[in-house]
Design a protein around this motif. Structure first.
Motif, mmCIF file in Angstrom:
data_model
loop_
_atom_site.group_PDB
_atom_site.id
_atom_site.type_symbol
_atom_site.label_atom_id
_atom_site.label_comp_id
_atom_site.label_asym_id
_atom_site.label_seq_id
_atom_site.Cartn_x
_atom_site.Cartn_y
_atom_site.Cartn_z
ATOM 1 N N ARG A 129 73.961 71.771 54.879
ATOM 2 C CA ARG A 129 74.200 70.365 55.227
ATOM 3 C C ARG A 129 73.276 69.487 54.392
ATOM 4 N N ILE A 130 73.862 68.519 53.708
ATOM 5 C CA ILE A 130 73.093 67.529 52.956
ATOM 6 C C ILE A 130 73.408 66.183 53.580
ATOM 7 N N GLY A 131 72.408 65.628 54.287
ATOM 8 C CA GLY A 131 72.694 64.446 55.105
ATOM 9 C C GLY A 131 73.598 64.874 56.237
ATOM 10 N N SER A 132 74.743 64.227 56.376
ATOM 11 C CA SER A 132 75.697 64.582 57.426
ATOM 12 C C SER A 132 76.889 65.346 56.860
ATOM 13 N N SER A 133 76.813 65.753 55.585
ATOM 14 C CA SER A 133 77.932 66.435 54.940
ATOM 15 C C SER A 133 77.688 67.939 54.852
ATOM 16 N N LYS A 134 78.749 68.699 55.018
ATOM 17 C CA LYS A 134 78.707 70.149 54.841
ATOM 18 C C LYS A 134 79.169 70.457 53.423
ATOM 19 N N GLU A 135 78.366 71.225 52.693
ATOM 20 C CA GLU A 135 78.678 71.504 51.300
ATOM 21 C C GLU A 135 78.453 72.986 50.991
ATOM 22 N N LYS A 136 79.134 73.481 49.959
ATOM 23 C CA LYS A 136 78.853 74.826 49.468
ATOM 24 C C LYS A 136 77.471 74.845 48.829
ATOM 25 N N LEU A 137 76.657 75.808 49.215
ATOM 26 C CA LEU A 137 75.286 75.890 48.707
ATOM 27 C C LEU A 137 75.271 76.058 47.189
ATOM 28 N N SER A 138 76.261 76.757 46.645
ATOM 29 C CA SER A 138 76.294 77.027 45.203
ATOM 30 C C SER A 138 76.455 75.762 44.372
ATOM 31 N N LYS A 139 76.918 74.655 44.981
ATOM 32 C CA LYS A 139 77.092 73.399 44.260
ATOM 33 C C LYS A 139 75.763 72.682 44.054
ATOM 34 N N PHE A 140 74.720 73.112 44.745
ATOM 35 C CA PHE A 140 73.434 72.411 44.710
ATOM 36 C C PHE A 140 72.315 73.411 44.420
ATOM 37 N N PRO A 141 72.119 73.749 43.137
ATOM 38 C CA PRO A 141 71.128 74.766 42.767
ATOM 39 C C PRO A 141 69.718 74.475 43.283
ATOM 40 N N GLU A 142 69.316 73.201 43.305
ATOM 41 C CA GLU A 142 67.963 72.877 43.769
ATOM 42 C C GLU A 142 67.788 73.242 45.242
ATOM 43 N N TRP A 143 68.815 72.957 46.054
ATOM 44 C CA TRP A 143 68.757 73.302 47.471
ATOM 45 C C TRP A 143 68.767 74.816 47.645
ATOM 46 N N GLU A 144 69.535 75.515 46.805
ATOM 47 C CA GLU A 144 69.587 76.977 46.890
ATOM 48 C C GLU A 144 68.226 77.582 46.574
ATOM 49 N N ILE A 145 67.544 77.035 45.561
ATOM 50 C CA ILE A 145 66.204 77.521 45.215
ATOM 51 C C ILE A 145 65.232 77.261 46.361
ATOM 52 N N ARG A 146 65.312 76.056 46.941
ATOM 53 C CA ARG A 146 64.438 75.726 48.078
ATOM 54 C C ARG A 146 64.660 76.678 49.236
ATOM 55 N N LEU A 147 65.930 76.947 49.553
ATOM 56 C CA LEU A 147 66.234 77.830 50.681
ATOM 57 C C LEU A 147 65.737 79.238 50.418
ATOM 58 N N LEU A 148 65.979 79.766 49.237
ATOM 59 C CA LEU A 148 65.528 81.121 48.907
ATOM 60 C C LEU A 148 64.004 81.219 48.954
ATOM 61 N N ASN A 149 63.320 80.149 48.523
ATOM 62 C CA ASN A 149 61.860 80.136 48.565
ATOM 63 C C ASN A 149 61.357 80.149 50.015
ATOM 64 N N VAL A 150 62.006 79.356 50.873
ATOM 65 C CA VAL A 150 61.611 79.326 52.288
ATOM 66 C C VAL A 150 61.873 80.677 52.943
ATOM 67 N N LEU A 151 63.008 81.279 52.655
ATOM 68 C CA LEU A 151 63.341 82.565 53.252
ATOM 69 C C LEU A 151 62.389 83.660 52.789
ATOM 70 N N SER A 152 61.855 83.519 51.583
ATOM 71 C CA SER A 152 60.933 84.527 51.046
ATOM 72 C C SER A 152 59.489 84.279 51.458
ATOM 73 N N ASN A 153 59.074 83.001 51.451
ATOM 74 C CA ASN A 153 57.651 82.684 51.624
ATOM 75 C C ASN A 153 57.324 81.873 52.863
ATOM 76 N N GLY A 154 58.324 81.439 53.607
ATOM 77 C CA GLY A 154 58.082 80.611 54.778
ATOM 78 C C GLY A 154 58.131 79.133 54.434
ATOM 79 N N ILE A 155 58.114 78.302 55.454
ATOM 80 C CA ILE A 155 58.207 76.860 55.275
ATOM 81 C C ILE A 155 56.951 76.360 54.559
ATOM 82 N N PRO A 156 57.068 75.489 53.554
ATOM 83 C CA PRO A 156 55.886 74.993 52.842
ATOM 84 C C PRO A 156 54.962 74.185 53.763
#
Length: 483
Positions: A129-156
């Motif tokens: 979800r970006i704002g109130s919109s549901k989107e495919k994660l693959s369309k937003f590489p920066e968000w995908e990197i952020r999510l993978l980082n959180v899943l690996s290292n925890g919330i910053p």
């Protein structure tokens, strides 16, 4: 009250939808609900939430409870719908669906655990979800990197996030002086470890940067010559680029200096009454909270703005993780920066009694604290005794002289209304059928604040609701007893 009903009311009290929260009416889509589960699960992980939620049966704009007929127990294409969802979610997600009665209406609450280790996918596709919109994660590489980082290292956090490369040569003499002035020994051989100033790989973190002798984080008090930032900037006082403990103390000293004591001669019989410009304890707590709970990760400091009628104290970031609105106002504090909060406690700058927010609310009401998704603003109004409440608070609530006259003639001059309440009355006088949602948009306040203020005006006998919430209208009462 049932636990699930409490949870729904807390969710509906929030000023916005979030990456982990969605509000629906009667909408239902076989495929998209699975996609929403993926998006909410991944969004909850990004925000450090244990769970995310979707609530059906509520208007997503006004948050009016309408009820819903959505039913997850039905079969879809000869298969139980819950089974269909579970079969297509990878990895397995133990979501829960509950029917909850709220105000006599049936609501549906979907509780979704946050993603763990890897993104949650539906039909082999991850969503966000970006704002109130549901989107495919693959369309937003920066968000995908952020999510993978959180899943690996925890919330910053300010502890596990390294300071920039240019800020790895730090000194802390001012910090030692501050501790010494408080009578607390800070040992040079262990202070970095005890105060958690290093990341796991031994680099200085954001916490260290905040407490260092020199940094590049400006902390300013901006003084304006009028009532808004559109007016001329009178002066800017710079307190940053150094240990934030000293910066905070200097801002508190500045507040004490401008808090002039006024001689109140009104109704004087013998002794006069000395009245401060504002409640310093409320100001003090607002500054403390702004520094403790500010989202320092972006290296943005709290902002203090002084106008001719008030002080505004803005801290970046919204409510802390797992903090609900009602608990916030009652003083049940869940720190955004746990380690920084502990340091303030050690230095006896703050306490864990949770009295800060209740002090502010006790002095100026809930409407003095504006909570948004990415910031919180506390307003400390000035009590100038040489002007009447209307001259101080009306502040061009409307340019329509008829509306001004209506509002002015209605209210007992001994009753001091807030600026927000006067603004509400002015808008209602212009349009008696205005809704709470429309008032929220017109006045720039979140809906919970509008609802609370209209309720107070009704209790004061100033305002009356005629008819239903949907089709009724407001009536500004002109009682002879309060002319």
């Amino acid at each position: 009250m049932a636990k699930s009903e409490d949870l729904i009311r807390n969710l509906l009290s929030l000023p916005h939808e979030y990456e982990w929260l969605d509000i629906k009416g009667i909408w239902f889509s076989k495929e998209e609900i699975g996609e929403y589960i993926s998006a909410i699960s991944n969004g909850a992980a990004l925000c450090g939430r244990e769970y995310g939620y979707v609530v059906w049966g509520v208007d997503d704009t006004s948050h009016e409870i309408t009820g819903t007929t959505v039913n997850f127990d039905n079969d879809i294409d000869h298969e139980p719908y819950k089974h269909y969802l579970a079969r297509n979610l990878k990895p397995s997600v133990t979501f829960e669906v509950e029917d909850v009665q709220v105000d006599g209406k049936r609501l549906v609450l979907l509780t979704v655990p946050s993603a763990k280790s890897v993104p949650t996918k539906f039909s082999s596709q991850a969503f966000i979800r970006i704002g109130s919109s549901k989107e495919k994660l693959s369309k937003f590489p920066e968000w995908e990197i952020r999510l993978l980082n959180v899943l690996s290292n925890g919330i910053p956090t300010i502890v596990n996030t390294a300071a920039p490369d240019y800020a790895q040569e730090l000194t802390f003499e001012k910090l030692f002086m501050y501790y010494g002035a408080k009578g607390i020994e800070l040992r040079r051989d262990t202070f970095k470890k005890s105060l958690k100033l290093l990341t796991a790989d031994g680099r200085y973190n954001i916490m260290a940067l905040l407490l260092s002798d020199a940094n590049d984080i400006p902390i300013r008090v901006s003084v304006f010559s009028g009532l808004s930032k559109a007016d001329a900037l009178f002066s800017v006082k710079e307190y940053g680029n150094s240990c934030i403990l000293y910066a905070m103390d200097k801002i508190l000293e500045y507040g004490d200096a401008i808090n002039i004591i006024q001689a109140d001669e009104r109704g004087r019989i013998s002794e006069r009454k000395d009245v401060p410009l504002f409640d310093y304890e409320a100001f003090h707590e607002a500054i403390l909270n702004a520094f403790i709970h500010n989202k320092w990760l972006g290296l943005n400091a709290p902002m203090i703005s002084v106008f001719t009628d008030r002080i505004e104290i803005l801290s970046h970031g919204g409510l802390g993780l797992e903090q609900d609105m009602e608990g916030f106002y009652k003083g049940v504090s869940i720190p955004v920066n746990e380690v920084l909060a502990s340091l303030f406690l050690q230095l006896r700058l703050s306490e864990r009694s949770g009295r800060g927010v209740p002090k502010i609310v006790g002095a100026y009401g809930r409407e003095s604290i504006r909570i948004e998704k990415n910031f919180i603003v506390v307003t400390i109004p000035f009590n100038r005794i040489n002007v009447t409440p209307f001259e101080l608070n009306e502040d061009k609530a409307t340019e329509n002289p008829t509306v001004k006259a209506t509002v002015r003639a209605t209210v007992n001059p001994t009753v001091k209304l807030t600026k927000n309440q006067i603004g509400i009355l002015a808008k209602i006088a212009e349009n008696p059928k205005v809704t709470l949602t429309e008032l929220s948009e017109l006045l720039g306040l979140h809906r919970a604040s509008i609802a609370e203020n209209t309720s107070k005006l009704q209790k004061l006998g100033v305002l009356k609701r005629v008819g239903s919430d949907k089709n009724g209208y407001w009536e500004i009462k002109k009682d002879d007893g309060i002319q």
